[in-house]
Motif scaffolding. Structure first.
Motif, short mmCIF file in Angstrom:
data_model
loop_
_atom_site.label_atom_id
_atom_site.label_comp_id
_atom_site.label_asym_id
_atom_site.label_seq_id
_atom_site.Cartn_x
_atom_site.Cartn_y
_atom_site.Cartn_z
N ALA A 1 79.23 8.16 79.89
CA ALA A 1 78.13 7.71 79.27
C ALA A 1 77.87 8.93 78.20
O ALA A 1 78.20 9.87 77.98
CB ALA A 1 76.97 7.94 80.19
N GLU A 2 76.74 8.51 77.40
CA GLU A 2 76.08 9.47 76.53
C GLU A 2 74.79 10.12 76.73
O GLU A 2 74.46 11.26 76.55
CB GLU A 2 75.79 9.04 74.92
N PHE A 3 74.12 9.40 77.56
CA PHE A 3 72.52 9.68 77.63
C PHE A 3 71.94 10.45 76.66
O PHE A 3 71.18 11.60 76.96
CB PHE A 3 72.47 10.72 79.12
N ASN A 4 71.83 9.71 75.72
CA ASN A 4 71.33 10.30 74.31
C ASN A 4 69.95 9.70 73.86
O ASN A 4 69.93 8.83 72.84
CB ASN A 4 72.29 10.04 73.18
N PRO A 5 68.58 9.89 74.64
CA PRO A 5 68.66 10.49 75.75
C PRO A 5 68.79 9.82 76.98
O PRO A 5 68.68 8.49 76.71
CB PRO A 5 67.31 11.37 75.52
N PHE A 6 68.72 10.64 77.88
CA PHE A 6 68.61 9.80 79.47
C PHE A 6 67.39 8.98 79.55
O PHE A 6 66.12 9.62 78.93
CB PHE A 6 68.76 10.88 80.70
N HIS A 7 67.36 7.90 79.98
CA HIS A 7 66.14 6.92 80.32
C HIS A 7 66.36 6.15 81.70
O HIS A 7 67.13 6.55 82.48
CB HIS A 7 65.97 5.99 79.03
N LYS B 1 73.88 19.33 75.61
CA LYS B 1 74.67 18.50 76.53
C LYS B 1 74.13 19.31 77.93
O LYS B 1 74.17 18.47 79.02
CB LYS B 1 76.29 18.92 76.52
N TRP B 2 73.57 20.22 78.05
CA TRP B 2 73.08 20.97 79.31
C TRP B 2 71.90 20.37 79.80
O TRP B 2 71.65 20.07 80.81
CB TRP B 2 72.90 22.31 79.28
N THR B 3 71.09 20.15 78.86
CA THR B 3 69.71 19.29 79.08
C THR B 3 69.99 17.93 79.45
O THR B 3 69.62 17.52 80.49
CB THR B 3 69.02 19.34 77.68
N ARG B 4 70.95 17.16 78.83
CA ARG B 4 71.23 15.96 79.16
C ARG B 4 72.01 15.93 80.65
O ARG B 4 71.57 14.81 81.45
CB ARG B 4 72.05 15.20 78.10
N ALA B 5 72.81 16.84 80.83
CA ALA B 5 73.32 16.89 82.13
C ALA B 5 72.44 17.04 83.30
O ALA B 5 72.57 16.45 84.24
CB ALA B 5 74.53 18.13 82.16
N LYS B 6 71.44 17.85 83.09
CA LYS B 6 70.59 18.30 84.20
C LYS B 6 69.57 17.00 84.34
O LYS B 6 69.15 16.68 85.46
CB LYS B 6 69.51 19.40 83.64
N ALA C 1 63.30 0.45 77.77
CA ALA C 1 63.69 0.66 76.41
C ALA C 1 64.86 1.09 76.04
O ALA C 1 65.36 1.77 76.87
CB ALA C 1 62.48 1.23 75.76
N SER C 2 65.46 0.81 74.74
CA SER C 2 66.80 1.42 74.56
C SER C 2 66.59 3.14 74.08
O SER C 2 65.42 3.44 73.75
CB SER C 2 67.40 0.69 73.27
N ALA C 3 67.66 3.60 74.30
CA ALA C 3 67.77 5.00 73.76
C ALA C 3 67.48 5.28 72.09
O ALA C 3 66.72 6.19 71.93
CB ALA C 3 69.17 5.78 74.12
#
Length: 408
Positions: A8-14, A52-57, A202-204
């Motif tokens: 994944a990318e989680f850009n951002p996580f939703h 990346k650390w924010t998205r990982a969290k 909704a989409s990223a």
């Protein structure tokens, strides 16, 4: 204990990502979810919106048990390379039982049938593909038309973004001879590029658009409530949202000190595109104008953005080919894990087919030359993503060595 992998990318996580993580465990009878996530740059050829650390969290707070980094060499590349890189990471963990991905149809059998045709391309398929490219079609469009012509499979199966990635995951599993079991879950909510912030998920892209247009309040209704404060803090500090626009000066410097011959060797640069790229900086300065100057019907905006990222990071085609051809990656990097499931880290360290990195300061002791080269590229990508931050106070280098893993 069974483990399902998600790339994944989680850009951002939703909320859609939260749904996939929840359903992935249930659909694969797995108790743990391991995510391979893009780091500082994403497949669209842009710096990740949040670091990346924010998205990982965010992922760890919403169903992921561990987050591993997808090296930028693969993360900022086309679907085939992105998927192969992600599957290689999961394979090298030595503990991934299943790979789960979202798709528009949720029809694994149809995707497997199409993947088989694409993995074993016939002469007719290759001829039709070349004919489409010669007509000026983009590669995805030409490939979709060729598939529909040689089979009963609708071109839609390889025209939708999640289908495209799903097919590449299946191809990668086949080429690696992997025992990882594939599983797909039908995507719910908006399409990946739908700009609307309404609906169930909704989409990223819509969330990014909402934040950029100072409509964060509405955008954040589409992310899990437990990460709203985390994302809001990053925006208020000015570490996010990172923007490709901020890298225009860096790109100009890079291109003004790089020859056409050197650009020709960059990943995805073909057919004299290097000359068009160099002409662009003679005529334009701002990033959007540069991209608009270079892109054509055949070379999409996304592809041009990826190429510009490859140029900034000096990612060459032969380098990508080399690392993909190796039996194992030089290392696996852990971005974070759930402390309640800390045993997953011990199991990874024990079963991985390559060194596991949790502290980069120890890298010289455990990595070979290839590993140190790949890690240096990752550091450069992180430093470049920091330069894209809105607040100059947060553009300092070396975050890879100063930011701890995300542990929640």
């Amino acid at each position: 204990m069974r483990t399902v992998g998600i790339i994944a990318e989680f850009n951002p996580f939703h909320k859609g990502h939260q749904y996939i993580l929840e359903k992935a465990k249930a659909h694969t009878d797995c108790q743990r979810a391991m995510v391979v996530m893009s780091g500082s740059f994403v497949q669209r050829g842009e710096p990740a919106f949040f670091d990346k650390w924010t998205r990982a969290k965010c992922a760890l707070l919403n169903g992921a048990d561990m987050v591993l980094e997808l090296p930028v060499l693969f993360a900022a590349a086309n679907a085939e390379i992105f998927a192969m890189g992600g599957v290689k990471v999961l394979e090298d963990t030595g503990m991934t039982n299943a790979l789960c991905f979202g798709s528009e149809s949720g029809d694994l059998k149809a995707l497997q049938e199409a993947a088989k045709i694409m993995t074993n391309e016939t002469e007719e398929f290759q001829r039709l593909l070349k004919a489409g490219l010669d007509e000026g079609m983009s590669y995805p469009a030409a490939r979709a038309k060729a598939l529909e012509t040689v089979s009963h499979i609708s071109s839609e199966i390889i025209s939708r973004p999640n289908h495209i990635l799903g097919l590449e995951y299946l191809k990668a599993l086949d080429r690696l001879g992997s025992n990882i079991e594939p599983c797909t879950i039908r995507r719910k909510g908006s399409q990946y590029d739908d700009p609307s912030l309404t609906g169930e998920f909704a989409s990223a892209a819509a969330i990014r658009k909402g934040i950029l247009e100072e409509n964060a309040t509405e955008a954040f209704l589409q992310v899990p409530e437990n990460i709203v404060d985390l994302l809001t803090k990053e925006i208020s500090l000015g570490t996010a949202p990172a923007s490709m626009d901020e890298l225009a000066g860096a790109l100009h410097y890079k291109l003004r000190t790089t020859s056409a011959e050197e650009i020709h060797d960059i990943l995805e640069v073909t057919e004299g595109l290097e000359n068009r790229i160099l002409r662009a900086i003679d005529n334009e300065f701002f990033m959007n104008d540069i991209i608009e100057y270079i892109k054509t019907k055949r070379y999409t905006r996304t592809k041009i953005q990826r190429i510009l990222v490859h140029i900034l990071l000096d990612i060459r085609a032969k380098e990508v080919d080399y690392f993909l051809s190796q039996n194992h990656l030089p290392y696996i990097r852990v971005l974070g894990f759930q402390k309640d499931n800390a045993d997953i880290l011990g199991e990874l360290t024990e079963r991985a087919k390559c060194p596991v990195l949790t502290n980069l300061k120890k890298a010289p002791e455990i990595l070979d030359e290839d590993g140190l080269h790949l890690l240096a590229l990752e550091k450069l990508a992180t430093d470049l993503q920091a330069l894209a931050a809105p607040n100059p106070l947060y553009r300092a280098p070396n975050r890879d060595f100063t930011t701890p893993m995300a542990i929640v």
